[in-house]
Design an enzyme around this catalytic site. Structure first.
Site, mmCIF file in Angstrom:
data_model
loop_
_atom_site.group_PDB
_atom_site.id
_atom_site.type_symbol
_atom_site.label_atom_id
_atom_site.label_comp_id
_atom_site.label_asym_id
_atom_site.label_seq_id
_atom_site.Cartn_x
_atom_site.Cartn_y
_atom_site.Cartn_z
ATOM 1 N N TYR A 102 2.818 -2.294 4.019
ATOM 2 C CA TYR A 102 1.521 -1.646 4.138
ATOM 3 C C TYR A 102 0.448 -2.424 3.380
ATOM 4 O O TYR A 102 -0.614 -2.752 3.933
ATOM 5 C CB TYR A 102 1.619 -0.214 3.623
ATOM 6 N N LYS A 106 -2.881 -4.469 4.827
ATOM 7 C CA LYS A 106 -4.219 -4.084 4.391
ATOM 8 C C LYS A 106 -4.935 -5.246 3.702
ATOM 9 O O LYS A 106 -6.146 -5.413 3.856
ATOM 10 C CB LYS A 106 -4.160 -2.853 3.480
ATOM 11 N N SER A 137 -1.634 11.915 4.069
ATOM 12 C CA SER A 137 -1.478 11.582 5.485
ATOM 13 C C SER A 137 -0.404 12.443 6.113
ATOM 14 O O SER A 137 0.490 12.934 5.437
ATOM 15 C CB SER A 137 -1.070 10.116 5.650
#
Length: 153
Positions: A102, A106, A137
């Site tokens: 992740y 990013k 989330s």
């Protein structure tokens, strides 16, 4: 004014993005503001996350937004106006344990959109990157052996 039109897009499916962008441009003629806000993440130790899942995260968080951006960019350049926004993550600036795929995706997105910002200045196209801190989330609990279900969307 235009009536809203719902167009479904799986941002991790790079092959369909061009067609979706073409459909949008055919329907409305232009895109004034593009907000890239889709994301996927997974939590796990580097050694426990498969390369296949690393690639899926990279497709959704890096290649998806840049593919969509590149698809609408020629229209914005020809009109010499537009705004592109990347809703990213604080993890695009700092990495934390158990979020390597992740954070890497990013970081890559921040680098791309920072470069794009400098390149688009001459065309009066604004490029912004928003890096919010941790957010809650939607998450599905995975079934045993089902890595796909361990993805946050």
């Amino acid at each position: 004014t235009y009536a809203p039109k719902l167009i479904l897009l799986d941002i991790s499916d790079i092959n369909c993005i061009q067609d979706v962008a073409k459909e949008i441009l055919n329907c409305y003629g232009c895109v004034d503001i593009l907000i890239n806000n889709a994301s996927m993440k997974v939590k796990g130790a580097v050694q426990s996350i498969s390369l296949e899942l690393d690639k899926k995260i990279m497709d959704a968080n890096y290649f998806g937004p840049i593919t969509l951006t590149k698809a609408v960019l020629p229209n914005m350049i020809s009109r010499r106006t537009g705004q592109i926004v990347l809703i990213n993550s604080i993890q695009g600036k700092i990495g934390i344990p158990f979020r390597a795929a992740y954070a890497a995706s990013k970081h890559a997105a921040v680098g791309f959109f920072d470069c794009l910002r400098a390149e688009m200045e001459e065309f009066d196209i604004s490029v912004s990157t928003v890096n919010p801190t941790f957010i809650c989330s939607y998450h599905r609990q995975p079934a045993p052996g089902n890595w796909e279900a361990s993805i946050w969307k």
